[in-house]
Design a protein around this motif. Structure first.
Motif, PDB file in Angstrom:
ATOM      1  N   ARG A   1       0.841  -1.213   0.000  1.00 47.60           N
ATOM      2  CA  ARG A   1       0.000   0.000   0.000  1.00 47.60           C
ATOM      3  C   ARG A   1       0.876   1.262   0.000  1.00 47.60           C
ATOM      4  O   ARG A   1       0.600   2.244  -0.692  1.00 47.60           O
ATOM      5  CB  ARG A   1      -0.935  -0.010   1.214  1.00 47.60           C
ATOM      6  CG  ARG A   1      -2.091   0.956   1.129  1.00 47.60           C
ATOM      7  CD  ARG A   1      -2.168   1.990   2.252  1.00 47.60           C
ATOM      8  NE  ARG A   1      -1.776   1.509   3.551  1.00 47.60           N
ATOM      9  CZ  ARG A   1      -0.968   2.183   4.332  1.00 47.60           C
ATOM     10  NH1 ARG A   1      -0.469   3.337   3.944  1.00 47.60           N
ATOM     11  NH2 ARG A   1      -0.629   1.709   5.521  1.00 47.60           N
TER      12      ARG A   1
ATOM     13  N   ALA B   1       1.131   4.110  -2.737  1.00 54.58           N
ATOM     14  CA  ALA B   1       0.904   5.499  -2.298  1.00 54.58           C
ATOM     15  C   ALA B   1       1.969   6.425  -2.883  1.00 54.58           C
ATOM     16  O   ALA B   1       1.657   7.530  -3.356  1.00 54.58           O
ATOM     17  CB  ALA B   1       0.917   5.571  -0.781  1.00 54.58           C
TER      18      ALA B   1
ATOM     19  N   ARG C   1       1.165   7.140  -6.400  1.00 52.47           N
ATOM     20  CA  ARG C   1      -0.008   8.033  -6.505  1.00 52.47           C
ATOM     21  C   ARG C   1       0.388   9.493  -6.260  1.00 52.47           C
ATOM     22  O   ARG C   1      -0.250  10.409  -6.765  1.00 52.47           O
ATOM     23  CB  ARG C   1      -1.080   7.640  -5.480  1.00 52.47           C
ATOM     24  CG  ARG C   1      -1.860   6.393  -5.824  1.00 52.47           C
ATOM     25  CD  ARG C   1      -2.868   6.095  -4.726  1.00 52.47           C
ATOM     26  NE  ARG C   1      -3.998   7.014  -4.743  1.00 52.47           N
ATOM     27  CZ  ARG C   1      -4.585   7.516  -3.656  1.00 52.47           C
ATOM     28  NH1 ARG C   1      -4.139   7.188  -2.460  1.00 52.47           N
ATOM     29  NH2 ARG C   1      -5.599   8.346  -3.772  1.00 52.47           N
TER      30      ARG C   1
ATOM     31  N   LYS D   1      -6.470   6.478 -11.965  1.00 51.14           N
ATOM     32  CA  LYS D   1      -7.594   5.593 -11.620  1.00 51.14           C
ATOM     33  C   LYS D   1      -7.112   4.201 -11.228  1.00 51.14           C
ATOM     34  O   LYS D   1      -7.589   3.619 -10.252  1.00 51.14           O
ATOM     35  CB  LYS D   1      -8.558   5.489 -12.801  1.00 51.14           C
ATOM     36  CG  LYS D   1      -9.637   6.562 -12.767  1.00 51.14           C
ATOM     37  CD  LYS D   1     -10.663   6.327 -13.829  1.00 51.14           C
ATOM     38  CE  LYS D   1     -11.627   7.504 -13.843  1.00 51.14           C
ATOM     39  NZ  LYS D   1     -12.476   7.504 -15.017  1.00 51.14           N
TER      40      LYS D   1
ATOM     41  N   ASP E   1      -5.385   4.396  -7.862  1.00 50.32           N
ATOM     42  CA  ASP E   1      -6.395   4.633  -6.815  1.00 50.32           C
ATOM     43  C   ASP E   1      -7.137   3.347  -6.473  1.00 50.32           C
ATOM     44  O   ASP E   1      -7.406   3.048  -5.303  1.00 50.32           O
ATOM     45  CB  ASP E   1      -7.416   5.699  -7.272  1.00 50.32           C
ATOM     46  CG  ASP E   1      -6.825   7.101  -7.266  1.00 50.32           C
ATOM     47  OD1 ASP E   1      -5.657   7.249  -6.835  1.00 50.32           O
ATOM     48  OD2 ASP E   1      -7.515   8.045  -7.708  1.00 50.32           O
ATOM     49  N   ASP E   2      -7.462   2.615  -7.532  1.00 45.53           N
ATOM     50  CA  ASP E   2      -8.192   1.351  -7.360  1.00 45.53           C
ATOM     51  C   ASP E   2      -7.381   0.327  -6.559  1.00 45.53           C
ATOM     52  O   ASP E   2      -7.896  -0.283  -5.620  1.00 45.53           O
ATOM     53  CB  ASP E   2      -8.476   0.768  -8.753  1.00 45.53           C
ATOM     54  CG  ASP E   2      -9.961   0.570  -8.936  1.00 45.53           C
ATOM     55  OD1 ASP E   2     -10.727   1.264  -8.256  1.00 45.53           O
ATOM     56  OD2 ASP E   2     -10.326  -0.297  -9.765  1.00 45.53           O
TER      57      ASP E   2
ATOM     58  N   TYR F   1      -4.839   0.944  -4.645  1.00 48.76           N
ATOM     59  CA  TYR F   1      -4.626   1.494  -3.292  1.00 48.76           C
ATOM     60  C   TYR F   1      -5.842   1.206  -2.404  1.00 48.76           C
ATOM     61  O   TYR F   1      -5.712   0.736  -1.273  1.00 48.76           O
ATOM     62  CB  TYR F   1      -4.385   3.004  -3.398  1.00 48.76           C
ATOM     63  CG  TYR F   1      -4.073   3.678  -2.079  1.00 48.76           C
ATOM     64  CD1 TYR F   1      -2.776   3.682  -1.569  1.00 48.76           C
ATOM     65  CD2 TYR F   1      -5.071   4.311  -1.345  1.00 48.76           C
ATOM     66  CE1 TYR F   1      -2.486   4.294  -0.365  1.00 48.76           C
ATOM     67  CE2 TYR F   1      -4.799   4.929  -0.140  1.00 48.76           C
ATOM     68  CZ  TYR F   1      -3.495   4.924   0.355  1.00 48.76           C
ATOM     69  OH  TYR F   1      -3.214   5.533   1.547  1.00 48.76           O
ATOM     70  N   SER F   2      -7.011   1.439  -2.964  1.00 45.82           N
ATOM     71  CA  SER F   2      -8.250   1.239  -2.220  1.00 45.82           C
ATOM     72  C   SER F   2      -8.438  -0.236  -1.832  1.00 45.82           C
ATOM     73  O   SER F   2      -8.862  -0.546  -0.710  1.00 45.82           O
ATOM     74  CB  SER F   2      -9.413   1.726  -3.091  1.00 45.82           C
ATOM     75  OG  SER F   2     -10.614   1.451  -2.473  1.00 45.82           O
TER      76      SER F   2
ATOM     77  N   GLU G   1      -6.093  -1.109   0.953  1.00 50.85           N
ATOM     78  CA  GLU G   1      -6.620  -0.550   2.213  1.00 50.85           C
ATOM     79  C   GLU G   1      -7.689  -1.465   2.810  1.00 50.85           C
ATOM     80  O   GLU G   1      -7.692  -1.729   4.011  1.00 50.85           O
ATOM     81  CB  GLU G   1      -7.270   0.820   1.941  1.00 50.85           C
ATOM     82  CG  GLU G   1      -6.364   2.001   2.119  1.00 50.85           C
ATOM     83  CD  GLU G   1      -7.152   3.294   2.002  1.00 50.85           C
ATOM     84  OE1 GLU G   1      -6.706   4.284   2.582  1.00 50.85           O
ATOM     85  OE2 GLU G   1      -8.200   3.317   1.339  1.00 50.85           O
ATOM     86  N   ASP G   2      -8.584  -1.941   1.949  1.00 49.35           N
ATOM     87  CA  ASP G   2      -9.648  -2.840   2.422  1.00 49.35           C
ATOM     88  C   ASP G   2      -9.063  -4.116   3.030  1.00 49.35           C
ATOM     89  O   ASP G   2      -9.545  -4.600   4.065  1.00 49.35           O
ATOM     90  CB  ASP G   2     -10.592  -3.207   1.266  1.00 49.35           C
ATOM     91  CG  ASP G   2     -11.528  -2.044   0.913  1.00 49.35           C
ATOM     92  OD1 ASP G   2     -11.585  -1.073   1.704  1.00 49.35           O
ATOM     93  OD2 ASP G   2     -12.169  -2.104  -0.159  1.00 49.35           O
TER      94      ASP G   2
ATOM     95  N   GLU H   1      -6.087  -4.429   4.335  1.00 50.84           N
ATOM     96  CA  GLU H   1      -5.459  -4.019   5.605  1.00 50.84           C
ATOM     97  C   GLU H   1      -6.517  -3.927   6.707  1.00 50.84           C
ATOM     98  O   GLU H   1      -6.316  -4.429   7.815  1.00 50.84           O
ATOM     99  CB  GLU H   1      -4.832  -2.628   5.446  1.00 50.84           C
ATOM    100  CG  GLU H   1      -3.331  -2.620   5.310  1.00 50.84           C
ATOM    101  CD  GLU H   1      -2.782  -1.199   5.307  1.00 50.84           C
ATOM    102  OE1 GLU H   1      -3.473  -0.273   4.830  1.00 50.84           O
ATOM    103  OE2 GLU H   1      -1.659  -1.013   5.779  1.00 50.84           O
ATOM    104  N   ASP H   2      -7.645  -3.287   6.375  1.00 49.75           N
ATOM    105  CA  ASP H   2      -8.715  -3.102   7.371  1.00 49.75           C
ATOM    106  C   ASP H   2      -9.229  -4.441   7.896  1.00 49.75           C
ATOM    107  O   ASP H   2      -9.446  -4.600   9.095  1.00 49.75           O
ATOM    108  CB  ASP H   2      -9.879  -2.298   6.771  1.00 49.75           C
ATOM    109  CG  ASP H   2      -9.495  -0.853   6.512  1.00 49.75           C
ATOM    110  OD1 ASP H   2      -8.464  -0.405   7.075  1.00 49.75           O
ATOM    111  OD2 ASP H   2     -10.201  -0.168   5.744  1.00 49.75           O
TER     112      ASP H   2
END
Lengths: 114, 316
Positions: A17, A21, A24, A35, A38-39, A41-42, A45-46, A48-49
């Motif tokens: 990530r 980053a 980005r 795009k 960003d995709d 990265y997102s 993140e999910d 990781e969460d």
């Protein structure tokens, strides 16, 4: 997933990530590049969460184990407190009985029975 | 009827001795200063359970904020992009309320410490002794009434002098013996339970400290890094940021720092809790009057207060 494996996976996802980053943050990216990054990265993140959520849940489980043990002890503390209250009541009962006995003796004497 | 008198004269002494014998070797009651310290410990720890869940709640709040800021930096060039962004926004909101429940779960696991504190309070409560006071006084009064009646009906009728009214002494004897008995039982239970709780408190402290260490790391690696990335990406893409946006970044960073500080304070409070509890165990075993307050409990009180202050600032 075992905790060690999860933490390893989390470390790898976090590193990935961070790398995305850095890409980005670069100036001059085209719209499609933005795009795409960003995709990715997102999604990282999910992931990781999810891993962090599971790891926190593991710690809460350890706290819950200690909680159960202490809750059992607290239950026994309450029963002991009730026992002490009973002792006080026993003294009360004994005192009342002695008082009644004294009354009986007095009554018996006044009636000429003793 | 003078047979009544010797038992009356000796009742106070006898009941006192019986009380001591019943209570076991050494009349091992707690001293008042020991009772005061147990109560001080119990009162101080009642607010402790509000601390550990807050960094978790804050963490998932920052996750949501970061995701919303990320969306603010995404270019939307089609209806499909708008729908995707809306999906991400909705997910961020739902996820926060779902994941933040972990904060309440963590708090809930520590509520048992409040129940433990309540248990300590109840165990050494003065209530049983107050009840005993009432019973002994009632008995003394009723005893004097009976002797007065006897004096009036028998002694005075036969020209004899009145028997002394000794109800107060008898009541005092019952109160003394019963009091020693109750206090001894309380002391024995307290010693047993505090010792038994020690390893559990230690396990609880270890788990709390480990959780706070984790949250410290997650706040730094996940949230602080994500915020910084969002700031840089947004700055590069927008070139100029609106003052409100900059203020939002500043405010979020300050809150992440405060949550991090709360992790440290909660950790310190957990460690102080364990130390104070260990001191309490040795204190109730010492069977001596304490010259001053236990310092470890004072430290615990300070740590919990500091944590609560930070928590309050975060909730604003």
């Amino acid at each position: 997933m075992a905790n060690t494996e999860r933490l390893k996976a989390l470390q790898m996802v976090s590193t990935a990530r961070k790398a995305v980053a850095e890409e980005r943050e670069k100036d001059g990216l085209t719209e499609s590049q933005q795009k795409l990054l960003d995709d990715v990265y997102s999604q990282l993140e999910d992931m990781e969460d999810t891993l962090v959520h599971e790891d926190i849940q593991d710690s809460i489980k350890s706290l819950q184990d200690a909680e159960s043990a202490l809750a059992g002890l607290v239950g026994r503390m309450k029963r002991s407190t009730d026992t002490i209250k009973e002792l006080s009541k026993t003294v009360d009962t004994a005192a009342t009985a002695i008082g009644a006995l004294a009354q009986i003796v007095t009554t018996a004497v006044s009636a000429g029975l003793m | 009827m003078t047979w009544i008198m010797p038992p009356l004269r000796t009742l106070t002494l006898v009941t006192g001795v019986i009380g001591c014998l019943l209570s076991g070797p050494g009349c091992a009651v707690l001293t008042q200063s020991q009772i005061d310290e147990v109560n001080r410990f119990a009162t101080a720890t009642k607010q402790y359970d509000a601390l550990p869940g807050e960094p978790i709640r804050q963490y998932w709040g920052f996750t949501k904020t970061n995701k919303l800021l990320e969306l603010a930096g995404s270019k939307i060039t089609s209806t499909e992009d708008a729908e995707t962004s809306w999906g991400k926004l909705s997910k961020a909101i739902t996820q926060e309320s779902e994941f933040a429940k972990q904060g309440a779960e963590a708090d809930h696991t520590l509520e048992v410490l409040t129940k433990y504190a309540d248990g300590l309070h109840a165990l050494i409560s003065q209530d049983s002794l107050d009840e005993l006071d009432k019973s002994a006084t009632a008995f003394g009064t009723s005893f004097d009434k009976a002797v007065s009646q006897y004096n009036k009906v028998v002694r005075q009728a036969n020209g004899q002098s009145n028997l002394k009214l000794v109800g107060a002494s008898v009541a005092g004897g019952i109160r003394a013996a019963g009091g020693v008995f109750i206090r001894t039982k309380q002391a024995a239970y307290l010693r047993g339970f505090i010792k038994e709780a020690a390893p559990i408190i230690e396990a609880n402290t270890t788990a709390t400290v480990a959780l706070m260490d984790k949250m410290h790391g997650y706040l730094d690696i996940q949230q602080r890094q994500r915020l910084e990335t969002n700031f840089k990406v947004l700055s590069v893409r927008e070139k100029v940021l609106a003052p409100e946006t900059v203020a939002l970044f500043g405010d979020t960073l300050a809150k992440i720092n405060a949550a991090d500080e709360l992790c440290n304070k909660t950790k310190a409070a957990a460690e102080a809790y364990a130390v104070a509890h260990t001191k309490l165990v040795s204190m109730v075993d010492a069977r001596q009057d304490l010259k001053s307050d236990i310092e470890e409990i004072t430290v615990l009180i300070d740590q919990i207060k500091a944590g609560l202050k930070t928590k309050k600032a975060l909730e604003k």
